[in-house]
Scaffold this active site. Structure first.
Site, mmCIF file in Angstrom:
data_model
loop_
_atom_site.group_PDB
_atom_site.id
_atom_site.type_symbol
_atom_site.label_atom_id
_atom_site.label_comp_id
_atom_site.label_asym_id
_atom_site.label_seq_id
_atom_site.Cartn_x
_atom_site.Cartn_y
_atom_site.Cartn_z
ATOM 1 N N GLU A 48 34.137 53.840 -20.897
ATOM 2 C CA GLU A 48 34.116 54.003 -19.528
ATOM 3 C C GLU A 48 35.617 54.243 -19.120
ATOM 4 O OE1 GLU A 48 33.574 55.208 -16.013
ATOM 5 O OE2 GLU A 48 34.859 53.501 -16.193
ATOM 6 N N SER A 49 35.811 55.848 -18.836
ATOM 7 C CA SER A 49 37.300 56.056 -18.841
ATOM 8 C C SER A 49 38.102 55.374 -17.791
ATOM 9 C CB SER A 49 37.442 57.556 -18.852
ATOM 10 O OG SER A 49 36.580 58.134 -17.846
ATOM 11 N N CYS A 79 34.433 61.238 -26.385
ATOM 12 C CA CYS A 79 33.813 60.961 -24.998
ATOM 13 C C CYS A 79 34.674 60.440 -24.023
ATOM 14 C CB CYS A 79 32.670 60.046 -25.321
ATOM 15 S SG CYS A 79 31.214 59.989 -23.936
ATOM 16 N N ARG A 135 26.071 59.933 -21.136
ATOM 17 C CA ARG A 135 26.842 60.164 -19.943
ATOM 18 C C ARG A 135 28.231 60.953 -20.475
ATOM 19 N NH1 ARG A 135 25.532 55.185 -19.523
ATOM 20 N NH2 ARG A 135 27.595 54.559 -19.689
ATOM 21 N N HIS A 170 29.371 61.084 -29.268
ATOM 22 C CA HIS A 170 29.828 59.926 -30.138
ATOM 23 C C HIS A 170 29.502 59.972 -31.793
ATOM 24 C CE1 HIS A 170 30.344 56.645 -27.078
ATOM 25 N NE2 HIS A 170 29.901 57.551 -26.355
ATOM 26 N N GLU A 172 30.366 58.304 -34.195
ATOM 27 C CA GLU A 172 30.371 57.129 -34.929
ATOM 28 C C GLU A 172 29.300 56.312 -34.852
ATOM 29 O OE1 GLU A 172 31.474 57.570 -31.898
ATOM 30 O OE2 GLU A 172 31.132 55.813 -30.567
HETATM 31 N N1 LIG Z 1 29.929 57.563 -23.682
HETATM 32 C C1 LIG Z 1 31.019 57.626 -22.803
HETATM 33 O O1 LIG Z 1 32.160 57.725 -23.279
HETATM 34 C C2 LIG Z 1 30.898 57.994 -21.214
HETATM 35 C C3 LIG Z 1 32.109 58.333 -20.677
HETATM 36 C C4 LIG Z 1 32.152 58.055 -19.087
HETATM 37 N N2 LIG Z 1 30.888 58.817 -18.590
HETATM 38 C C5 LIG Z 1 33.367 58.362 -18.456
HETATM 39 O O2 LIG Z 1 33.370 59.056 -17.611
HETATM 40 O O3 LIG Z 1 34.272 57.613 -18.879
#
Ligand SMILES: NC(=O)CC[C@H](N)C(=O)O
Length: 196
Positions: A48-49, A79, A135, A170, A172
């Site tokens: 989650e950034s 991601c 996501r 992803h 990985e």
């Molecule tokens: N799988 C993920 O890394 C999702 C990223 C996440 N939705 C974000 O905005 O950070």
């Protein structure tokens, strides 16, 4: 053997460690900024950034990460990691590390498609790579020095700018380690150049 660090503040870092080891690299979980001195390349994982950014600030990683990127050692963002690298994020005033000349949009595949898999063709990797999207962001715009490596439904989902590599999915989370191997190749090239 090349030593690859995976930023271990939050997110899917353990899976990257496994993929690096399966690809013949030495993997290190990076928990302290000083550890960046010991590695040849860095992976910023998915997660989650905004949380990851908060932890980057909290543990004093911002400046060391910027220095690492400017040292031209390869960095791979997946991601949330892609969002951390991007120079622009749709709807936000500023990027995070903001080192890669791309504009990304977060959670851009729609709420009803929180996660899905797609069969991708990726330049430098090959065909039939299963992209696991959770996501996921996508790259809305890419600067002229950015090479687009893959698109899904017309949207850019993987790109490279010199020593920077990024993807929306992803890599990985499957047993197909070709994307990690591409990154290891970039690390090898950069080390050979540095010692030439
Ligand atoms: N799988 C993920 O890394 C999702 C990223 C996440 N939705 C974000 O905005 O950070």
């Amino acid at each position: 053997m090349y030593t690859i660090g995976v930023l271990g503040l939050q997110g899917a870092f353990r899976e990257h460690i496994r993929s690096i080891e399966a690809s013949g690299g030495k993997a290190v979980t990076i928990k302290r900024p000083e550890q960046l001195n010991e590695i040849d390349g860095l992976i910023i994982p998915g997660g989650e950034s905004t949380t990851m950014r908060r932890l980057i600030d909290k543990y004093g990683f911002m400046e060391p990460l910027r220095q690492f990127t400017s040292s031209r050692k390869p960095v791979f963002g997946t991601c949330a990691g892609l969002i951390i690298l991007a120079s622009e994020i749709v709807g936000y005033e500023e990027g995070h590390l903001a080192v890669m000349d791309i504009k990304v949009e977060r959670n851009s595949f729609g709420r009803q498609r929180e996660s899905f898999e797609a069969d991708l063709t990726i330049t430098g990797v090959g065909d039939h790579f299963t992209g696991v999207f959770i996501r996921a962001p996508h790259i809305v715009e890419a600067g002229e020095n950015v090479e687009v490596l893959s698109k899904h439904n017309g949207r850019i989902v993987a790109a490279r700018q010199g020593h920077l590599l990024g993807c929306s999915f992803h890599p990985e989370l499957t047993d197909d380690h070709r994307m990690t191997q591409l990154f290891l190749e970039m690390v090898k090239e950069s080390k050979e150049k540095a010692s030439a």
